[in-house]
Write a protein that holds these residues in place. Structure first.
Motif, short mmCIF file in Angstrom:
data_model
loop_
_atom_site.label_atom_id
_atom_site.label_comp_id
_atom_site.label_asym_id
_atom_site.label_seq_id
_atom_site.Cartn_x
_atom_site.Cartn_y
_atom_site.Cartn_z
N SER A 102 37.09 -23.29 -24.67
CA SER A 102 37.95 -22.75 -25.74
C SER A 102 39.11 -23.69 -26.05
O SER A 102 39.45 -24.59 -25.27
N ALA A 103 39.74 -23.46 -27.20
CA ALA A 103 40.91 -24.25 -27.58
C ALA A 103 42.02 -24.07 -26.55
O ALA A 103 42.70 -25.04 -26.17
N LYS A 104 42.19 -22.84 -26.08
CA LYS A 104 43.21 -22.57 -25.07
C LYS A 104 42.92 -23.34 -23.79
O LYS A 104 43.81 -23.98 -23.21
N ASP A 105 41.66 -23.29 -23.34
CA ASP A 105 41.29 -23.95 -22.09
C ASP A 105 41.46 -25.46 -22.20
O ASP A 105 41.96 -26.12 -21.27
N ARG A 106 41.04 -26.03 -23.32
CA ARG A 106 41.14 -27.47 -23.45
C ARG A 106 42.59 -27.93 -23.59
O ARG A 106 42.95 -29.02 -23.14
N ALA A 107 43.42 -27.09 -24.21
CA ALA A 107 44.85 -27.42 -24.28
C ALA A 107 45.46 -27.44 -22.88
O ALA A 107 46.26 -28.34 -22.54
N ILE A 108 45.08 -26.47 -22.07
CA ILE A 108 45.58 -26.43 -20.69
C ILE A 108 45.12 -27.67 -19.93
O ILE A 108 45.90 -28.32 -19.21
N THR A 109 43.85 -28.02 -20.08
CA THR A 109 43.32 -29.19 -19.38
C THR A 109 44.06 -30.46 -19.79
O THR A 109 44.41 -31.30 -18.95
N LEU A 110 44.31 -30.61 -21.08
CA LEU A 110 45.03 -31.79 -21.56
C LEU A 110 46.44 -31.86 -20.97
O LEU A 110 46.91 -32.93 -20.56
N ARG A 111 47.12 -30.72 -20.93
CA ARG A 111 48.47 -30.72 -20.35
C ARG A 111 48.43 -31.05 -18.87
O ARG A 111 49.32 -31.73 -18.35
N ARG A 112 47.38 -30.60 -18.18
CA ARG A 112 47.25 -30.92 -16.75
C ARG A 112 46.98 -32.42 -16.55
O ARG A 112 47.51 -33.03 -15.61
N ILE A 113 46.16 -33.01 -17.40
CA ILE A 113 45.89 -34.45 -17.27
C ILE A 113 47.18 -35.23 -17.45
O ILE A 113 47.40 -36.26 -16.79
N ALA A 114 48.04 -34.76 -18.36
CA ALA A 114 49.30 -35.45 -18.64
C ALA A 114 50.40 -35.11 -17.64
O ALA A 114 51.48 -35.71 -17.69
#
Length: 334
Positions: A102-114
């Motif tokens: 989901s958009a929510k999940d991928r946003a969370i993943t991106l923030r975690r990578i950063a």
């Protein structure tokens, strides 16, 4: 040039505010354009917008440091093609996500990578965000979208993680958007847009990649010849610039550019017919690079030569019988 710099500065400001920016293709990089956003600023709404208008294949441009921090191995194993994108294993964040798609999940993943506190255990593998490792030298060493994204983020003072996804054509949903469609899309949705060429221009204008290493004068049959050594931090190439008279004093001075393999030769250039034929003119410049122009894309060597010409205060050169088509195609003159 000022328009390109203005576009970069606007894109950098918008990325810093968490806004989506359009990275538009140019003639040097094929048809694809991208929607991008800073990884640390990614939200459900920005990822929803990106997924809705793109292929939905969300990548994350990441630096070597990030790959080391969270243990992202290359998907390709040993990368043998210097032109290929270096994809790593895809990831999802462990905490706070569902399926990861989901958009929510991928946003969370991106923030975690950063997130500088993230570790390899912060993610599951494989996942739904696909990182792309960029070259440390950025867009001046490799003119590709991922390198452009990281360079923009560096200028913005943000963490070196940025989401990017290819924009779909407005007129043909089965194709990707070209540059004209991408600019139109950006205008319609009030997005800042910037091209790869804009980012290159910004770096070439605001940063110096070539530095003088020595300067000396040699007596030749054509009179005193000034010899200046240059070194490029980007291509790790050494150059010799042989200068007869004052080329900057003329419009369209004669400039000869060539590349040779191996290290620095003996400095006297009078034994080289190609060099002496140019230096016989009262106001001329010969630039010799020591390396193989095929090792990197031609734009990088062209950028080196551009900066040498700028250092020599030559604005409107006339290129004489260039030995390297790679250099000739990259220079800002015929």
């Amino acid at each position: 040039m000022s328009e390109a710099i203005n576009r970069v500065e606007q894109a950098v400001a918008d990325l810093g505010c968490g806004k989506v920016v359009a990275l538009v293709s140019d003639r040097n990089n094929g048809p694809d354009s991208y929607l991008i956003v800073a990884g640390e600023k990614a939200t459900t709404s920005t990822l929803d917008f990106i997924i809705r208008h793109t292929s939905g294949f969300v990548c994350a441009a990441v630096s070597d440091a990030v790959c080391t921090q969270i243990a992202l191995p290359s998907m390709n194993g040993i990368l043998t093609d210097s032109a290929a994108d270096d994809y790593t294993v895809a990831v999802d964040a462990v905490e706070g996500v569902g399926t990861g798609i989901s958009a929510k999940d991928r946003a969370i993943t991106l923030r975690r990578i950063a997130d500088l506190s993230s570790t390899p255990a912060t993610f599951t593998r494989p996942g739904h965000v696909l990182p792309m490792r960029v070259r440390s030298g950025g867009i001046l060493t490799r003119r590709r979208p991922a390198e452009a994204v990281i360079d923009l983020l560096r200028v913005a003072g943000l963490h070196e993680v940025g989401a990017l996804s290819a924009l779909v054509s407005l007129s043909d949903p089965h194709a990707m958007a070209d540059a004209e469609e991408s600019r139109s899309f950006a205008h319609t949705h009030h997005l800042a847009w910037v091209s790869l060429s804009d980012v290159v221009t910004y770096h070439r204008t605001t940063k110096s990649q070539v530095h003088e290493s020595f300067r000396t004068v040699h007596a030749t049959p054509h009179g005193a010849i000034e010899v200046v050594g240059y070194h490029s931090d980007i291509t790790d190439t050494n150059y010799l610039a042989y200068r007869a008279g004052d080329p900057s004093s003329l419009k369209g001075p004669l400039v000869h550019v060539r590349f040779e393999t191996g290290g620095f030769p003996h400095l006297p250039a009078q034994r080289d017919p190609a060099v002496t034929s140019v230096l016989a003119s009262p106001d001329s410049l010969v630039i010799i690079g020591f390396g193989d122009p095929q090792d990197l894309h031609r734009e990088e060597f062209g950028a080196d030569v551009e900066q040498i010409l700028r250092a020599e205060k030559i604005c409107e050169p006339h290129l004489v019988e260039p030995d390297s088509r790679a250099t000739q195609a990259a220079l800002p003159f015929p």
